[in-house]
Every structure is written in structure tokens, then in C-alpha cells.
Scaffold this motif. Structure first.
Motif, PDB file in Angstrom:
ATOM      1  N   TRP A  67       1.191 -17.694 -21.120  1.00 10.94           N
ATOM      2  CA  TRP A  67       0.801 -18.016 -19.751  1.00 10.94           C
ATOM      3  C   TRP A  67      -0.472 -17.244 -19.430  1.00 10.94           C
ATOM      4  O   TRP A  67      -0.513 -16.021 -19.516  1.00 10.94           O
TER       5      TRP A  67
ATOM      6  N   HIS B 185      -2.589 -22.748 -18.909  1.00 15.27           N
ATOM      7  CA  HIS B 185      -2.422 -22.580 -17.464  1.00 15.27           C
ATOM      8  C   HIS B 185      -0.967 -22.802 -17.107  1.00 15.27           C
ATOM      9  O   HIS B 185      -0.325 -23.733 -17.594  1.00 15.27           O
ATOM     10  N   GLY B 186      -0.409 -21.924 -16.268  1.00 10.01           N
ATOM     11  CA  GLY B 186       0.988 -22.057 -15.877  1.00 10.01           C
ATOM     12  C   GLY B 186       1.173 -21.967 -14.378  1.00 10.01           C
ATOM     13  O   GLY B 186       0.349 -21.386 -13.661  1.00 10.01           O
ATOM     14  N   GLU B 187       2.269 -22.573 -13.899  1.00  5.78           N
ATOM     15  CA  GLU B 187       2.591 -22.537 -12.482  1.00  5.78           C
ATOM     16  C   GLU B 187       4.100 -22.441 -12.301  1.00  5.78           C
ATOM     17  O   GLU B 187       4.865 -22.893 -13.154  1.00  5.78           O
TER      18      GLU B 187
ATOM     19  N   ARG C  43       7.094 -23.963 -10.238  1.00  6.21           N
ATOM     20  CA  ARG C  43       7.247 -25.242  -9.564  1.00  6.21           C
ATOM     21  C   ARG C  43       8.063 -25.175  -8.273  1.00  6.21           C
ATOM     22  O   ARG C  43       7.817 -25.932  -7.334  1.00  6.21           O
TER      23      ARG C  43
ATOM     24  N   GLU D 207      -1.834 -16.243 -16.869  1.00  8.88           N
ATOM     25  CA  GLU D 207      -1.672 -15.170 -15.887  1.00  8.88           C
ATOM     26  C   GLU D 207      -1.204 -13.869 -16.528  1.00  8.88           C
ATOM     27  O   GLU D 207      -1.462 -12.781 -16.028  1.00  8.88           O
TER      28      GLU D 207
ATOM     29  N   LEU E 250       9.157 -23.734 -14.351  1.00  6.24           N
ATOM     30  CA  LEU E 250       7.745 -23.546 -14.666  1.00  6.24           C
ATOM     31  C   LEU E 250       7.085 -24.839 -15.127  1.00  6.24           C
ATOM     32  O   LEU E 250       7.747 -25.777 -15.565  1.00  6.24           O
TER      33      LEU E 250
END
Length: 402
Positions: free
Chosen positions: A392, A326-328, A330, A394, A336
Motif C-alpha cells: 500500500w 494506491h490503496g483506499e 472503502r 501509504e 480495502l
């Protein structure tokens, strides 16, 4: 993802059940091993025999024979001053195999090429950073013949957490604020860091610059091994694995191959897909090609072989892992964050095959992620180096292999 039972992270005994098909006239045929098949194939048992009361005994004997052919590296033993590495399964000097490795942050964008010393890394971990380029972390246990490694760049917290799983001493040079300053200050993170903003326990004696005409200054800083050793001693860091160390992989034994004969062939791997910037792996389109004769995956990037300046060799490994996380994003600077604890999907490539897998990491920072097949069995890796690509979630749809 299937619900996996909790597994102890010690080397398991591997048992494979081989079913025998019987025809009406008593004909038997042994199925080929689907996991960890040995180089020496079992003797052909497709022989017509008369039915006898001892048929069950014959079945048991055949089963035992097949099980004996699947072996993994168990408890390490020292032979002639060498022991099998926890990171590659290969025989190296005992003092190298028992000391903690170093994990070095290395840039992977075109202006940094070529890197120096990466071919000596036992494990290379690759993950996206801001701008959708990737950064590498080389995990080295056999680095004594190197004078320096690099160039060296700044940290990201997800790399630190991965390094902790290998009990590695973490080496970086670059801005620590805002996301790794507190982490690198913890007693549990033994690091060798250049003195820059946000670093509170610097080890400047480990770093220096090398002139590289035409290169930006940020790509001229290197980790020097002599300075590293001085810094580790001054910092009073532990230099050997402790009793809680968990080996990251289970390796097939000497003279055997984990063949995975029933899995799909996959000789080309594109972790970010083939379209530029499509898969979170930047504009450099990295990929791997498997050479069957050499049993190695060769690394390419930006349409060229990825070369180690140290010896002119092309980077190559025995195993490639795509670990989905899971990635986001920031902040507005595109920094990231990735979840490298918990569990997720994975693809493991070895021996020219692809195994649909999962990964799990629930026992804290000091343990690595472990990889399991769709039946919940721990993956058996072929001996040699391993390249782990953080995918990632996504962007998982862009992954390609063939």
C-alpha cells in the motif's frame, strides 16, 4: 517515476553493451555484465596488446561474445513431453504448462496456520485485507499430486483482477457481498466458488471441510482437486490458455543466472517493516531471508518459519517482488481497495540483489503487470517461484531490506 515507452508484452531480445576502456599503451578491459550475467564468466581480456588497424574488429567480436552470453527463454519447445513453464520458467509436463492455472484464496492469519499445498504454487500474491492482516492467493499450475488446497477463504476484487491477468480459474469460499458479487458473476471471470451469499454460479462439489480440532469453522474449508475438476467440466470452462495469453515474466535461460552484479545486496526483506502493525501487513511481521547457497528466499512469519502442512517444507521462492499500489479504505468495516491496473513503483529481489523498478498494466484485465528497471528494460527473473507483495503506497515508508 520515469516516463516509459510503451512495450509489447512479448519476450524481447536482450542486448547489453559492454564498453572498453583504452589506456595510452593500448590496454583493454571488458566490464563485467550488469544484467543477466552467465554462470561462465567471460575470459579475462585484460591483456596488453599492440595497437593494430584491426582494433575495431576486435571490439565488435568482443561485443558479440558478451551478447551471446545473455540468454532468456524465448519461444517454448517441447522436449521429451515437457516444456518450460510460463509462470516459473522451469521444465514441467506440457499438459500442465499449457492449461490455465487455478488461483486459490488462502488465509494468512495465525489462526489459519499451517496452510496446505502452498509450496506447490508457482506464484503467491499477498495483499492486505481488513484489520491490516494479509491474505494470500496461490497460483497453481502443478497441483495434480495434491488432494486438497487450503484452507480457502473469501474473495476481494483486487485479487480477482490479479488472477484474471494470469488467465487463472479463480477459487474462493466466503461472502461475496458487497464488493465482488457483480464481478464474480461476469462471463469473463471463470470462478469456482462455494455456495454462499452473493454467489450466483456456485460449485459446491469442489469444496468440503476437514476436521481441525481447536480451529474455528472458517479455517476448516478446503478446495478438493477431484471436485475442482468436476466443477470445471460442469461449468464448461476453458482449460487451456488462449492465443491472447501474455506470460507474466521473462526468465533467464537454462544454465544461466540473472546476477545483477552492480545492484545492492539485499538478503533480508520486510514488506511491512519490523514494527508490529506499522506497515499494513498485520501483527504477524512477515519477512524473507535469502540463502545464497540455495539461491532461495525463505519465508518467515510471526517469528517462525512459514511451513506447508503438505510436506513440512518451509515456503521458499526464487524471486520476491514488492509492488506498490494506491490503496483506499472503502467503508466502516475497513474493507480495502487497491489499484492493480495502471503503473507504480516496485522493488524486485532476485539472486540476493534488489532492483529499483516500476510496474505497468495498461492492456486490460486479461494481461498481467510487467516489471521494468529504471532504464525501461523488462526485468529478467531467475527461474523458479515468485512471491508478489502488494505494498500500500501509504505504508511504503515502512518497507525495509538489508
Amino acid at each position: 517515476m520515469q516516463n516509459l515507452e510503451k512495450k509489447a508484452f512479448f519476450l524481447p531480445a536482450i542486448f547489453l553493451c559492454i564498453s572498453l576502456l583504452f589506456s595510452g599503451c593500448g590496454k583493454t578491459e571488458a566490464d563485467q555484465l550488469s544484467l543477466g550475467q552467465a554462470n561462465e564468466n567471460p575470459a579475462d581480456t585484460a591483456n596488453t596488446i599492440e595497437e593494430t588497424p584491426d582494433i575495431d574488429l576486435e571490439k565488435e567480436e568482443e561485443k558479440e561474445k558478451q551478447e551471446e552470453e545473455v540468454k532468456v527463454i524465448g519461444e517454448r519447445e517441447t522436449k521429451n513431453g515437457k516444456v518450460q513453464s510460463y509462470l516459473t520458467g522451469e521444465w514441467i509436463e506440457e499438459e500442465k504448462a499449457t492449461r490455465r492455472p487455478i488461483a486459490v484464496m488462502i488465509p494468512n492469519n495465525a489462526p489459519a496456520m499451517p496452510q496446505y499445498g502452498l509450496s506447490k504454487a508457482a506464484i503467491i500474491y499477498e495483499a492486505p485485507v481488513e484489520g491490516r492482516i494479509t491474505r494470500l492467493m496461490g497460483v497453481f499450475e502443478d497441483y495434480d499430486e495434491l488432494d486438497h488446497i487450503g484452507p480457502v477463504r473469501s474473495s476481494r476484487d483486487y485479487f480477482v483482477y490479479v488472477a484474471m491477468g494470469y488467465q487463472a480459474i479463480y477459487c474462493n469460499w466466503g461472502l461475496a457481498r458487497p464488493y465482488v458479487e457483480e464481478l464474480l458473476s461476469r462471463d469473463t471471470v471463470q470462478n469456482i466458488s462455494a455456495a454462499v451469499e452473493g454467489i450466483h454460479n456456485p460449485s459446491d462439489e469442489a469444496f468440503d471441510r476437514i476436521k481441525r480440532p481447536g480451529y474455528a469453522t472458517e479455517f476448516t474449508g478446503y478446495l478438493f482437486i477431484n471436485g475442482l475438476e468436476k466443477a470445471v467440466k460442469r461449468q464448461k470452462y476453458e482449460t487451456e490458455y488462449d492465443e491472447l495469453f501474455v506470460p507474466p515474466f521473462t526468465f533467464i535461460a537454462d544454465n544461466y543466472r540473472a546476477e545483477y552484479a552492480e545492484e545492492k545486496d539485499a538478503f533480508h526483506i520486510y514488506p511491512g517493516g519490523r514494527e508490529e502493525n506499522a506497515g499494513g501487513y498485520g501483527a504477524y511481521n512477515p519477512y524473507f531471508e535469502y540463502e545464497e547457497e540455495e539461491q532461495l528466499y525463505y519465508r518467515y512469519q510471526d517469528g517462525k518459519k512459514q511451513i506447508d502442512e503438505y510436506d513440512g517444507s518451509q515456503l521458499a521462492v526464487s524471486n520476491v517482488v514488492l509492488q506498490y499500489c494506491h490503496g483506499e479504505v472503502r467503508d466502516k468495516k475497513d474493507y480495502l481497495a487497491f489499484g492493480v491496473h495502471g503503473e507504480g513503483d516496485a522493488l524486485v529481489f532476485t539472486n540476493g540483489k534488489v532492483i529499483e523498478a516500476t510496474w505497468m498494466r495498461y492492456d486490460g484485465d486479461a494481461t498481467p503487470a510487467k516489471f521494468f528497471d529504471k532504464d525501461g528494460n523488462e526485468i529478467i527473473f531467475n527461474q523458479g517461484k515468485t512471491w508478489i507483495c502488494n505494498i500500500w503506497d501509504e505504508y511504503g515508508e515502512f518497507v525495509e531490506y538489508e
